[in-house]
Design an enzyme around this catalytic site. Structure first.
Site, PDB file in Angstrom:
ATOM      1  N   TYR A 143      -8.410-115.418 -42.037  1.00  0.00           N
ATOM      2  CA  TYR A 143      -8.370-114.669 -43.291  1.00  0.00           C
ATOM      3  C   TYR A 143      -7.354-113.546 -43.171  1.00  0.00           C
ATOM      4  CZ  TYR A 143      -9.983-111.709 -47.180  1.00  0.00           C
ATOM      5  OH  TYR A 143     -10.059-110.947 -48.330  1.00  0.00           O
ATOM      6  N   ASP A 238      -2.022-110.873 -37.274  1.00  0.00           N
ATOM      7  CA  ASP A 238      -2.893-110.119 -38.166  1.00  0.00           C
ATOM      8  C   ASP A 238      -3.966-109.461 -37.303  1.00  0.00           C
ATOM      9  OD1 ASP A 238      -4.686-109.062 -39.910  1.00  0.00           O
ATOM     10  OD2 ASP A 238      -4.778-110.807 -41.239  1.00  0.00           O
ATOM     11  N   LYS A 266      -8.608-101.580 -41.019  1.00  0.00           N
ATOM     12  CA  LYS A 266      -9.939-101.311 -40.457  1.00  0.00           C
ATOM     13  C   LYS A 266      -9.980-100.086 -39.532  1.00  0.00           C
ATOM     14  CE  LYS A 266     -11.756-105.594 -41.945  1.00  0.00           C
ATOM     15  NZ  LYS A 266     -11.366-106.980 -41.930  1.00  0.00           N
TER      16      LYS A 266
HETATM   17  C1  LIG Z   1     -10.451-107.512 -43.156  1.00  0.00           C
HETATM   18  C2  LIG Z   1      -9.262-108.326 -42.875  1.00  0.00           C
HETATM   19  C3  LIG Z   1      -8.170-108.360 -43.769  1.00  0.00           C
HETATM   20  C4  LIG Z   1      -8.212-107.721 -45.127  1.00  0.00           C
HETATM   21  O1  LIG Z   1      -8.331-106.332 -45.056  1.00  0.00           O
HETATM   22  P1  LIG Z   1      -8.847-105.542 -46.362  1.00  0.00           P
HETATM   23  O2  LIG Z   1      -8.764-104.115 -45.940  1.00  0.00           O
HETATM   24  O3  LIG Z   1     -10.240-106.044 -46.597  1.00  0.00           O
HETATM   25  O4  LIG Z   1      -7.943-105.865 -47.471  1.00  0.00           O
HETATM   26  C5  LIG Z   1      -7.042-109.041 -43.387  1.00  0.00           C
HETATM   27  N1  LIG Z   1      -6.968-109.660 -42.212  1.00  0.00           N
HETATM   28  C6  LIG Z   1      -7.992-109.656 -41.325  1.00  0.00           C
HETATM   29  C7  LIG Z   1      -7.843-110.350 -40.018  1.00  0.00           C
HETATM   30  C8  LIG Z   1      -9.179-109.005 -41.641  1.00  0.00           C
HETATM   31  O5  LIG Z   1     -10.206-109.046 -40.781  1.00  0.00           O
END
Ligand SMILES: *Cc1c(COP(=O)(O)O)cnc(C)c1O
Length: 429
Positions: A143, A238, A266
């Protein structure tokens, strides 16, 4: 059971779609009414009825130090006194950028944004702008936020609701998104064989966390690195979840594989909305205003978010033993969980990388999305509610990782394991 939460949920559903501002909060995968939380401290959250729980959600990742960490709260309160936003450059942005480039090995320059979604989406735009190529490779079950071109086999929230993508995403938006299998470098190689010169980047969660926690198999990240280098594509990690979580330098430091671009979020924001993307200087120089690739944000580098982020990253740098303590805590939890599951003779797969992990209800070792989807979701839902009843707040989906914080201690772990013994007895019956 939770009267205030039920009443608020009723009100919420009248004025907020599904009653929540992010789908997975609605408990859709486990059923029941989501808890409305009103305060939290350290490893504990408290709901609107005053009931307290050991927190394993950690706001979905940011709360590396637990809730209401004094240095973060102070930094935010202090900064707010001098205005919450300027839209002009501020000292805190420089300090944050210096911290990030110091801590994350491959990042020489960094641009702040407001969320992980924005970070990953903008990093892909930059990869396309830099390489002059159009296609991207992503992995099933990974994701990267909710930008249109990522919403193909996107894990967690999307997988939880059993949708392959989403209505509203035009086919044209995902036409250039090529799907590969996680932990299967050969599947990426085949895509390069077919589309070699058109692939701008391979984007990957270096430790997958959005199909549950699925660590990279030995050699997988290294193989992606050399495939990208050979083919002139960029490798984009990511690290929105893994950044500052699995090591102070993220997964790239932990596994010793350096990407060209990194998306962060995060933990970076210390619990305030912040994201960032960064990488090699020559690539980052392609961003406006120093280069032609456009990206902007009214609240980007917001002083409150930068203050919280700076406090969090500074705390990490000051505490040389932080990740060893988190590892020890994770190990203690893991050993207890494995013993509890063995005692009950339940099939399971437990995956953990430092302070993030997942208990999968399956008899196979989960290495990819197909494996994650083979899990017994109904059993997870039972387990979730059996734990919640006993004061343990787990992620409300088999596809979400749990998180430990530095505020968790032996007492919380023991309480969790005791609750788990009862919960497993209940769901096994
Ligand atoms: C949480 C997450 C996102 C999205 O971040 P948001 O702050 O919710 O937009 C993207 N990539 C990874 C790997 C994530 O865990």
């Amino acid at each position: 059971m939770s009267k205030s939460s039920m009443a608020l949920y009723e009100r919420a559903r009248r004025v907020i779609p599904g009653g929540v501002n992010s789908p997975v909060r609605a408990f859709g995968a486990v059923g029941g009414t989501p808890l409305f939380l009103r305060s939290a401290s350290g490893a504990w959250v408290e709901d609107e009825d005053g009931r307290r729980y050991v927190d394993y959600v950690g706001s979905w990742g940011p709360m590396l130090f637990g809730h209401a960490e004094p240095s973060i709260v102070e930094a935010v309160a202090d900064t707010a006194q001098r205005s919450t936003s300027f839209g002009a450059p501020v000292r805190l942005e420089v300090e944050m950028a210096e911290l990030v480039t110091e801590m994350v090995p491959s990042v020489e320059m960094v641009r702040m944004v407001n969320s992980g979604t924005e970070a990953a989406m903008s990093a892909v735009r930059l990869a396309r702008g830099f390489t002059g190529r159009g296609k991207i490779v992503k992995f099933e079950g990974n994701y990267h936020g909710h930008a249109d071109f990522f919403l193909a086999a996107a894990g967690s929230g999307v997988a939880t609701f059993g949708r392959p993508g989403s209505p509203g995403v035009p086919l044209s938006a995902i036409r250039d998104t090529l799907l590969a299998r996680y932990n299967d470098a050969a599947s990426v190689d085949r895509l390069f064989e077919a589309h070699g010169d058109d692939i701008a980047c391979v984007i990957v969660e270096p430790v997958a966390g959005n199909m549950g926690c699925v660590p990279p198999e030995p050699g997988f990240l290294e193989a992606l690195r050399s495939l990208c280098s050979d083919r002139g594509a960029l490798l984009l990690f990511d690290e929105v979840m893994t950044g500052f979580r699995v090591a102070s330098g993220g997964a790239q430091a932990r596994y010793g594989v350096l990407p060209d671009l990194t998306a962060l979020g995060k933990v970076l924001g210390g619990g305030l909305p912040a994201g960032a993307y960064g990488g090699r200087r020559e690539i980052m120089a392609h961003l406006a205003p120093s280069g032609p690739v456009y990206q902007a944000g009214t609240l980007s580098g917001n002083p409150l978010a930068m203050a919280a982020g700076k406090a969090a990253l500074t705390r990490i740098l000051k505490d040389a033993a932080l990740y060893d303590r988190l590892e020890a805590l994770g190990q203690k939890l893991e050993e207890g969980v494995r013993k509890n599951l063995r005692d009950r003779n339940l099939p399971y797969c437990f995956a953990r990388v430092g302070s993030m992990g997942t208990l999968f209800f399956t008899d196979r070792r989960v290495t990819d999305y197909e494996g994650a989807r083979s899990c017994d979701m109904a059993r997870y839902a039972q387990y979730f509610h059996a734990m919640l009843k006993r004061g343990i707040y787990l992620p409300p989906s088999q596809f979400e990782a749990f998180f430990l914080s530095s505020a968790h201690g032996d007492d919380e772990i023991e309480q969790t394991l005791a609750a788990q013994r009862e919960a497993l007895a209940e769901i096994h019956a």
